[in-house]
Scaffold this motif. Sequence first.
Motif, PDB file in Angstrom:
ATOM      1  N   ASN A 183      -5.419   1.379  -6.672  1.00  0.00           N
ATOM      2  CA  ASN A 183      -4.779   1.663  -5.396  1.00  0.00           C
ATOM      3  C   ASN A 183      -4.500   0.332  -4.703  1.00  0.00           C
ATOM      4  N   GLN A 203      -5.188   0.185  -0.768  1.00  0.00           N
ATOM      5  CA  GLN A 203      -6.595   0.036  -0.397  1.00  0.00           C
ATOM      6  C   GLN A 203      -7.061  -1.392  -0.613  1.00  0.00           C
ATOM      7  N   LYS A 220      -5.748  -3.500   2.192  1.00  0.00           N
ATOM      8  CA  LYS A 220      -6.476  -3.267   3.449  1.00  0.00           C
ATOM      9  C   LYS A 220      -7.824  -4.005   3.439  1.00  0.00           C
TER      10      LYS A 220
END
Length: 89
Positions: free
Chosen positions: A78, A81, A84
């Motif tokens: 991902n 993610q 982030k």
Amino acid sequence: MRRGSKGIADFRLRLYWEQFRQIRLPVPPIEEQRTIAAEADAITKRAAGLTKLIEMSLDRLHERRQALIADAISGRINVTQAEKRKNAA
């Protein structure tokens, strides 16, 4: 070399054979030449070995990059993610 050269200007000088063959160059004794050659060979071999290691590392990095791209495209990792988490740190 310049002393024995002939020409109308510095950039047009010619060194003819008769003057060229009279140039004397210092030459180290044969044992010193062999020592210098052996050291040069050792340095060359070491450089070749380091070059090989670098090439292998670059190949592995390229493979890892390709695998990461494939994993990101296929959804196995991902990316949002991971981004982030990177921005939070």
